[in-house]
Scaffold this active site. Structure first.
Site, mmCIF file in Angstrom:
data_model
loop_
_atom_site.group_PDB
_atom_site.id
_atom_site.type_symbol
_atom_site.label_atom_id
_atom_site.label_comp_id
_atom_site.label_asym_id
_atom_site.label_seq_id
_atom_site.Cartn_x
_atom_site.Cartn_y
_atom_site.Cartn_z
ATOM 1 N N GLU A 113 46.291 41.804 24.289
ATOM 2 C CA GLU A 113 45.330 41.384 25.307
ATOM 3 C C GLU A 113 45.925 41.473 26.712
ATOM 4 O O GLU A 113 46.124 40.460 27.382
ATOM 5 C CB GLU A 113 44.871 39.954 25.031
ATOM 6 C CG GLU A 113 44.132 39.786 23.712
ATOM 7 C CD GLU A 113 43.883 38.338 23.350
ATOM 8 O OE1 GLU A 113 44.403 37.446 24.076
ATOM 9 O OE2 GLU A 113 43.193 38.080 22.358
ATOM 10 N N PRO A 114 46.205 42.660 27.218
ATOM 11 C CA PRO A 114 46.710 42.771 28.586
ATOM 12 C C PRO A 114 45.598 42.557 29.610
ATOM 13 O O PRO A 114 44.451 42.939 29.389
ATOM 14 C CB PRO A 114 47.228 44.212 28.644
ATOM 15 C CG PRO A 114 46.334 44.949 27.686
ATOM 16 C CD PRO A 114 46.065 43.974 26.562
ATOM 17 N N GLY A 115 45.940 41.941 30.716
ATOM 18 C CA GLY A 115 44.997 41.780 31.822
ATOM 19 C C GLY A 115 45.642 42.189 33.125
ATOM 20 O O GLY A 115 45.294 43.193 33.741
ATOM 21 N N ARG A 116 46.654 41.414 33.525
ATOM 22 C CA ARG A 116 47.398 41.690 34.749
ATOM 23 C C ARG A 116 47.959 43.112 34.764
ATOM 24 O O ARG A 116 47.909 43.813 35.774
ATOM 25 C CB ARG A 116 48.544 40.682 34.856
ATOM 26 C CG ARG A 116 49.404 40.809 36.091
ATOM 27 C CD ARG A 116 50.733 40.063 35.920
ATOM 28 N NE ARG A 116 50.579 38.806 35.219
ATOM 29 C CZ ARG A 116 50.422 37.639 35.815
ATOM 30 N NH1 ARG A 116 50.390 37.578 37.139
ATOM 31 N NH2 ARG A 116 50.294 36.537 35.115
ATOM 32 N N ARG A 121 47.931 32.074 43.846
ATOM 33 C CA ARG A 121 49.112 32.152 42.998
ATOM 34 C C ARG A 121 50.401 31.664 43.662
ATOM 35 O O ARG A 121 51.213 30.994 42.998
ATOM 36 C CB ARG A 121 49.299 33.575 42.469
ATOM 37 C CG ARG A 121 48.196 34.012 41.513
ATOM 38 C CD ARG A 121 48.523 35.327 40.814
ATOM 39 N NE ARG A 121 49.637 35.170 39.901
ATOM 40 C CZ ARG A 121 50.866 35.623 40.122
ATOM 41 N NH1 ARG A 121 51.146 36.278 41.248
ATOM 42 N NH2 ARG A 121 51.815 35.434 39.241
ATOM 43 N N TYR A 153 52.039 28.810 41.505
ATOM 44 C CA TYR A 153 53.188 29.202 40.700
ATOM 45 C C TYR A 153 54.434 29.552 41.507
ATOM 46 O O TYR A 153 55.452 29.939 40.913
ATOM 47 C CB TYR A 153 52.846 30.433 39.839
ATOM 48 C CG TYR A 153 51.562 30.319 39.058
ATOM 49 C CD1 TYR A 153 51.353 29.265 38.174
ATOM 50 C CD2 TYR A 153 50.572 31.278 39.182
ATOM 51 C CE1 TYR A 153 50.185 29.161 37.455
ATOM 52 C CE2 TYR A 153 49.390 31.186 38.457
ATOM 53 C CZ TYR A 153 49.207 30.125 37.591
ATOM 54 O OH TYR A 153 48.049 30.032 36.881
ATOM 55 N N CYS A 213 44.383 24.485 56.185
ATOM 56 C CA CYS A 213 45.016 23.264 56.695
ATOM 57 C C CYS A 213 45.943 22.674 55.636
ATOM 58 O O CYS A 213 45.752 21.554 55.148
ATOM 59 C CB CYS A 213 43.935 22.264 57.099
ATOM 60 S SG CYS A 213 44.556 20.908 58.105
ATOM 61 N N TYR A 244 44.094 37.982 39.157
ATOM 62 C CA TYR A 244 44.201 36.545 39.422
ATOM 63 C C TYR A 244 44.130 36.180 40.900
ATOM 64 O O TYR A 244 44.573 35.097 41.271
ATOM 65 C CB TYR A 244 45.475 35.976 38.793
ATOM 66 C CG TYR A 244 45.494 36.135 37.300
ATOM 67 C CD1 TYR A 244 44.627 35.402 36.494
ATOM 68 C CD2 TYR A 244 46.334 37.059 36.691
ATOM 69 C CE1 TYR A 244 44.620 35.571 35.120
ATOM 70 C CE2 TYR A 244 46.334 37.235 35.314
ATOM 71 C CZ TYR A 244 45.475 36.487 34.540
ATOM 72 O OH TYR A 244 45.466 36.661 33.173
#
Length: 500
Positions: free
Chosen positions: A312-315, A359, A363, A390, A420
């Protein structure tokens, strides 16, 4: 020029601050004779002028190429060991109707993780049998929609969900194919929020409970148990984590065969990409070949045939194909004491930030940036690209070297934002979300319309209430005003490509 003491250890002063690091930026990104960057034959300044900034830009041909390359790599690797592989695109990375169609045309299945993602895939005309549904807390409505649509597989994430999926399947007179997600206890070498196989987290069931729960699933007349599912994390560069996970899963898979057929094994995704020149992920071909060898060896040890293996690759599909364009608003040098030496970092503030790329804040993710509206002969200086929100933590690129003459009005690009970024975007500080533009063969087109302030106001019913209770002499009755404009936008959502 020596490294700035404020620079992280992995970041080096570039020989050319105008150059695009290979493997980080889309291959179609290059500078023309004027020094302006082009992506897929479209000048970035033309994109900024037509669609505004911030702007998500996707190289469509590169997305398609990466999808086909990943499918081919796993298909060929598992054919060499006498089995086969299925590749699902993880829609959570980036999913639109166009994207779903691109993935289908590239031969991939699609993994969805909510009723909304399911609706997008179905709206794209994807055959429901080629969809998989994930989620640790699927609602009864989502399960009903998935079963009634004919979704190929549903990943069961808890013991309670067995009965819910079985009930939905019974209502629709279907036998629903299901996988059981397990926690293998393998910790991926990644941010702890991204490591999804360790014991103390929300996904899946304990490895020790899997045999019992598989028996419970098999006892349901409306369910068909097709195999196990595991996912060890994200942004993984090598095969080591997959090796240990596969060893544990194959052993369990072998035990489950004593109770009936187990045709599939899903090892998840999480294949990493290069966000900076310091990142060196294995190629997808290397990963596919090594994982296939590992699975074959484990199956041989367990004396069982190699099942169909799913990924299941996405990135890895969409991440490297995207860039985000920003306009520089202000620059601000800040001098700090680093190891007793006064050192300077230049803050470069842009017109987006954590609302279009969460991100770094979530992260601590690192990114690469370049000035793309021109070239410069100025020496490179250490910069921190900041957003306009802000929040002191609103950082787009924590550390990068850009030409010292970077200035307000410059066009800046950030690499590897295809995954993402749009999917995690928000309206924090009431910033409208940017448009997504696909570029290919010298042309561009909007695939997701950018929002306007009027769009945001149209959702705020307090504005409607205020308009109906206002004194007649308190406003110009004939003036359209933001509410009226918002209502017209809401009633007529179509927009020209130039609208944002």
């Amino acid at each position: 020029m020596p490294d700035n003491p404020l620079s992280p250890a992995w970041l080096r002063v570039p020989d050319d601050a105008n150059a695009f690091a290979e493997g980080v930026w889309p291959p179609s990104l290059a500078r023309d004779a004027d020094g302006v960057a082009e992506i897929a034959g479209v000048r970035v300044d033309a994109l900024a002028e037509q669609y505004g900034t911030p702007l998500y830009v996707l190289d469509e041909a590169y997305v398609r190429e990466r999808a086909e390359r990943i499918r081919s790599a796993f298909t060929e690797a598992f054919e060499r060991i006498g089995s086969s592989a299925e590749v699902y695109y993880a829609g959570k990375a980036f999913l639109t109707i166009d994207m779903a169609r691109w993935m289908t045309e590239a031969g991939l299945r699609i993994d969805v993780a909510s009723g909304g993602e399911l609706a997008v895939a179905l709206a794209a005309g994807v055959d429901a049998s080629r969809l998989g549904l994930h989620g640790n807390n699927k609602s009864t409505g989502e399960l009903d929609a998935a079963v009634s649509a004919g979704v190929g597989t549903i990943v069961i994430d808890s013991e309670q969900e067995i009965g819910r999926v079985a009930a939905a399947a019974s209502v629709h007179g279907r036998v629903q194919r299901v996988r059981l997600r397990v926690r293998t206890g393998v910790h991926a070498d990644t941010h702890h929020f991204l490591a999804t196989a360790h014991e103390d987290q929300k996904f899946g069931v304990a490895l020790d409970d899997a045999e019992r729960l598989a028996a419970v699933i098999r006892a349901q007349h409306s369910l068909e148990f097709v195999g196990l599912h595991a996912h060890i994390g994200s942004q993984i560069f090598g095969p080591e984590g997959f090796a240990e996970s596969a060893a544990r899963l194959v052993a369990l898979h072998a035990r489950l065969l004593t109770g009936g057929p187990v045709p599939e094994l899903n090892l998840g995704g999480g294949f990493g990409i290069a966000y900076t020149g310091a990142d060196a992920p294995d190629t997808i071909e290397e990963l596919a070949q090594r994982i296939a060898q590992i699975v074959a060896a484990e199956c041989e040890r367990a004396l069982i045939p190699v099942p169909v293996v799913a990924f299941e690759p996405g990135r890895a599909v969409v991440g490297p194909a995207g860039i985000t364009l920003y306009s520089v608003g202000t620059t601000k040098p800040v001098t700090l004491d680093a190891d007793g030496v006064g050192s300077s970092r230049l803050y470069v503030s842009v017109d987006g930030g954590m609302s279009d790329n969460a991100r770094p804040a979530l992260y601590g993710a690192d990114y690469s940036a370049r000035v793309v509206g021109r070239t410069s002969t100025a020496e490179p200086v250490l910069v921190r690209v900041a957003g306009k929100h802000c929040e002191s933590g609103d950082i787009v690129v924590d550390a990068e070297y850009l030409p010292a003459d970077v200035a307000p009005g410059d066009l800046l690009a950030v690499a590897a934002t295809g995954a993402y970024c749009w999917s995690l975007s928000s309206n924090y500080n009431y910033l409208p979300r940017p448009a997504v533009v696909a570029v290919r063969d010298g042309d561009s087109r909007v695939i997701v319309r950018g929002e306007t302030i009027d769009d945001l106001l149209a959702r705020d019913l307090g504005a409607r209430h205020a308009a109906t209770t206002a004194e007649p002499n308190g406003r110009d009755e004939d003036a359209p005003g933001p509410l009226a404009r918002a209502e017209r936008e809401h009633e007529h959502p179509t927009a020209t490509e130039g609208e944002r």
